[in-house]
Design a protein around this motif. Structure first.
Motif, PDB file in Angstrom:
ATOM      1  N   VAL A   1       0.865  -1.175   0.000  1.00 47.82           N
ATOM      2  CA  VAL A   1       0.000   0.000   0.000  1.00 47.82           C
ATOM      3  C   VAL A   1       0.901   1.224   0.000  1.00 47.82           C
ATOM      4  CG1 VAL A   1      -1.844   1.246   1.158  1.00 47.82           C
ATOM      5  CG2 VAL A   1      -1.799  -1.255   1.240  1.00 47.82           C
ATOM      6  N   THR A   2       0.836   2.019  -1.061  1.00 44.76           N
ATOM      7  CA  THR A   2       1.757   3.123  -1.274  1.00 44.76           C
ATOM      8  C   THR A   2       1.213   4.421  -0.690  1.00 44.76           C
ATOM      9  OG1 THR A   2       0.789   3.747  -3.403  1.00 44.76           O
ATOM     10  CG2 THR A   2       2.473   2.024  -3.433  1.00 44.76           C
ATOM     11  N   ALA A   3       1.935   5.516  -0.988  1.00 44.67           N
ATOM     12  CA  ALA A   3       1.495   6.878  -0.680  1.00 44.67           C
ATOM     13  C   ALA A   3       1.477   7.660  -1.994  1.00 44.67           C
ATOM     14  CB  ALA A   3       2.449   7.522   0.333  1.00 44.67           C
TER      15      ALA A   3
ATOM     16  N   ALA B   1      -2.903   1.821  -4.257  1.00 46.14           N
ATOM     17  CA  ALA B   1      -2.717   3.233  -3.925  1.00 46.14           C
ATOM     18  C   ALA B   1      -3.239   3.524  -2.528  1.00 46.14           C
ATOM     19  CB  ALA B   1      -3.434   4.114  -4.946  1.00 46.14           C
ATOM     20  N   GLY B   2      -2.467   4.309  -1.765  1.00 49.05           N
ATOM     21  CA  GLY B   2      -2.885   4.756  -0.446  1.00 49.05           C
ATOM     22  C   GLY B   2      -2.626   6.242  -0.313  1.00 49.05           C
ATOM     23  N   ASP B   3      -2.954   6.807   0.847  1.00 49.24           N
ATOM     24  CA  ASP B   3      -2.760   8.243   1.042  1.00 49.24           C
ATOM     25  C   ASP B   3      -1.765   8.565   2.139  1.00 49.24           C
ATOM     26  OD1 ASP B   3      -4.163   7.599   3.313  1.00 49.24           O
ATOM     27  OD2 ASP B   3      -5.869   8.932   2.930  1.00 49.24           O
ATOM     28  N   GLY B   4      -1.124   7.535   2.716  1.00 50.23           N
ATOM     29  CA  GLY B   4      -0.147   7.779   3.774  1.00 50.23           C
ATOM     30  C   GLY B   4      -0.761   8.078   5.126  1.00 50.23           C
TER      31      GLY B   4
ATOM     32  N   GLY C   1       0.371 -11.208   2.957  1.00 48.31           N
ATOM     33  CA  GLY C   1       1.300 -10.298   3.602  1.00 48.31           C
ATOM     34  C   GLY C   1       1.231  -8.928   2.955  1.00 48.31           C
ATOM     35  N   ILE C   2       1.179  -7.865   3.772  1.00 48.59           N
ATOM     36  CA  ILE C   2       1.058  -6.506   3.246  1.00 48.59           C
ATOM     37  C   ILE C   2       2.170  -5.635   3.826  1.00 48.59           C
ATOM     38  CG2 ILE C   2      -0.400  -4.465   3.013  1.00 48.59           C
ATOM     39  CD1 ILE C   2      -2.839  -6.231   3.334  1.00 48.59           C
ATOM     40  N   VAL C   3       2.943  -5.014   2.944  1.00 48.59           N
ATOM     41  CA  VAL C   3       3.953  -4.027   3.321  1.00 48.59           C
ATOM     42  C   VAL C   3       3.324  -2.651   3.140  1.00 48.59           C
ATOM     43  CG1 VAL C   3       6.267  -3.135   2.893  1.00 48.59           C
ATOM     44  CG2 VAL C   3       5.771  -5.555   2.483  1.00 48.59           C
ATOM     45  N   CYS C   4       3.259  -1.871   4.196  1.00 53.84           N
ATOM     46  CA  CYS C   4       2.599  -0.564   4.143  1.00 53.84           C
ATOM     47  C   CYS C   4       3.621   0.565   4.069  1.00 53.84           C
ATOM     48  CB  CYS C   4       1.701  -0.372   5.364  1.00 53.84           C
ATOM     49  SG  CYS C   4       0.330  -1.541   5.429  1.00 53.84           S
ATOM     50  N   TYR C   5       3.231   1.634   3.398  1.00 53.55           N
ATOM     51  CA  TYR C   5       4.121   2.787   3.219  1.00 53.55           C
ATOM     52  C   TYR C   5       4.616   3.326   4.557  1.00 53.55           C
ATOM     53  CZ  TYR C   5       5.470   7.647   2.664  1.00 53.55           C
ATOM     54  OH  TYR C   5       6.145   8.840   2.754  1.00 53.55           O
ATOM     55  N   ASN C   6       3.726   3.435   5.531  1.00 57.64           N
ATOM     56  CA  ASN C   6       4.130   3.901   6.858  1.00 57.64           C
ATOM     57  C   ASN C   6       3.222   3.265   7.909  1.00 57.64           C
ATOM     58  OD1 ASN C   6       1.744   5.353   6.646  1.00 57.64           O
ATOM     59  ND2 ASN C   6       2.701   7.371   6.627  1.00 57.64           N
ATOM     60  N   ASP C   7       3.484   3.585   9.158  1.00 54.96           N
ATOM     61  CA  ASP C   7       2.716   2.987  10.252  1.00 54.96           C
ATOM     62  C   ASP C   7       1.262   3.441  10.239  1.00 54.96           C
ATOM     63  OD1 ASP C   7       4.998   1.714  11.073  1.00 54.96           O
ATOM     64  OD2 ASP C   7       5.421   3.089  12.731  1.00 54.96           O
ATOM     65  N   LEU C   8       1.019   4.718   9.897  1.00 47.64           N
ATOM     66  CA  LEU C   8      -0.367   5.182   9.856  1.00 47.64           C
ATOM     67  C   LEU C   8      -1.168   4.380   8.840  1.00 47.64           C
ATOM     68  CD1 LEU C   8       0.037   9.071  10.062  1.00 47.64           C
ATOM     69  CD2 LEU C   8      -0.540   7.472  11.888  1.00 47.64           C
TER      70      LEU C   8
END
Length: 317
Positions: A116-118, A147-150, A168-175
């Motif tokens: 999930v990106t920013a 697509a994500g919003d960060g 398994g999901i790697v996320c752009y940041n902790d939020l």
């Protein structure tokens, strides 16, 4: 600062202020909310106040005002942002950190991953996506980019676009990761039993989510210390004319990448289960909980390069 709603930035401000105070400097904080007009007003204010130096913590603001920043006549250091010619920076190796996160999930046996990106306007988003892809190519596993919003709010919506066979999901940041966990729970999927989640930043609340979040930790204290040290050196060069004696500002570019360490918690909880099942310690029937957990961490991460002295394992509470 581009924003103060993201808990990462108040942590960074705290680290910068602590180091600045220790060096005898005060701190003026400008929250620009990623708005170009407010950024220009803040720069004008700081120059009028005759500050000793300026730290800028926004890759977007840096790109918008790079020419102006070089022409201000005031020392400038970029923090949490990639450097440009004439402007030294202190940043985290985002691409390498994202690869570590992805390698961790692959090492646990995941073969269908999502990232999930920013927004693309965030320079770190592209670097982290590149790191995820580096790991996926090397391991020949499936990757679905969403697509994500960060932010937390974008996580549940991103989950709706993640295929149900992803484990398994790697996320752009902790939020983002916190929002993704909320979305998965609403969809009836369990973390980590059904899907493992890993974030990036290690904000304070990451240890208090349910389950606690595995994440790539940015060494915020070290980043703040280096940023203030770089700015202090630039101020000394300007005020004492040390440049004529061969002290080169270009040396500061060497500070661009600070170490980071992955913090393992329950959101990728299969690691502990596998550690127990595989009896990694000789005579593990009598091994303590923590000995077994640490042995599992070492086993599953033997192929991940750690910076000397920076690695640490966190036992889940």
């Amino acid at each position: 600062m581009p924003e103060l709603e993201n808990p990462f930035f108040p942590q960074l401000v705290s680290a910068i202020e602590a180091e600045a105070t220790a060096r005898g400097y005060g701190l003026l904080l400008c929250n620009t909310t990623d708005d170009e007009a407010r950024e220009l007003a803040a720069l004008r204010l700081l120059v009028e106040q005759r500050v000793d130096g300026i730290m800028l913590a926004s890759s977007r603001a840096m790109r918008r005002h790079a020419g102006l920043l070089r022409a201000l006549g005031v020392p400038v250091v970029l923090v949490n942002s990639r450097g440009v010619a004439g402007l030294p920076s202190v940043d985290t190796a985002s691409r390498r950190g994202a690869r570590l996160a992805t390698d961790h999930l692959i090492g646990l046996g995941h073969r269908r991953l999502a990232h999930v990106t920013a927004p693309r306007s965030n320079a770190a988003a592209g670097e982290r996506l590149a790191g995820v892809r580096d790991a996926v190519r090397a391991a020949d596993v499936d990757l679905h980019v969403v697509a994500g919003d960060g932010r937390v709010e974008g996580g549940p919506g991103a989950v709706a676009s993640v295929p149900t066979n992803v484990t398994g999901i790697v996320c752009y940041n902790d939020l983002t990761a916190i929002g993704v966990m909320r979305g998965l729970r609403s969809a009836g999927r369990r973390v980590p039993e059904d899907v493992s989640i890993i974030g990036f930043d290690d904000i304070e609340m990451a240890a208090w989510t349910d389950p606690p979040l595995t994440t790539v930790s940015q060494p915020v204290t070290e980043k703040g210390r280096l940023a203030v040290a770089a700015l202090a050196l630039l101020a000394a060069l300007l005020s004492q004319h040390m440049a004529e004696r061969g002290v080169s500002v270009d040396r500061l570019a060497k500070l661009s990448h600070v170490p980071r360490v992955t913090v393992w918690r329950w959101s990728t909880g299969q690691m502990f289960t596998q550690a127990l099942q595989s009896k990694l310690l000789p005579g593990s029937e009598t091994a303590t909980y923590e000995e077994t957990w640490r042995a599992g961490a070492r086993r599953f991460l033997h192929n991940i390069v750690q910076y000397p002295g920076c690695g640490s394992f966190y036992r889940p509470a």
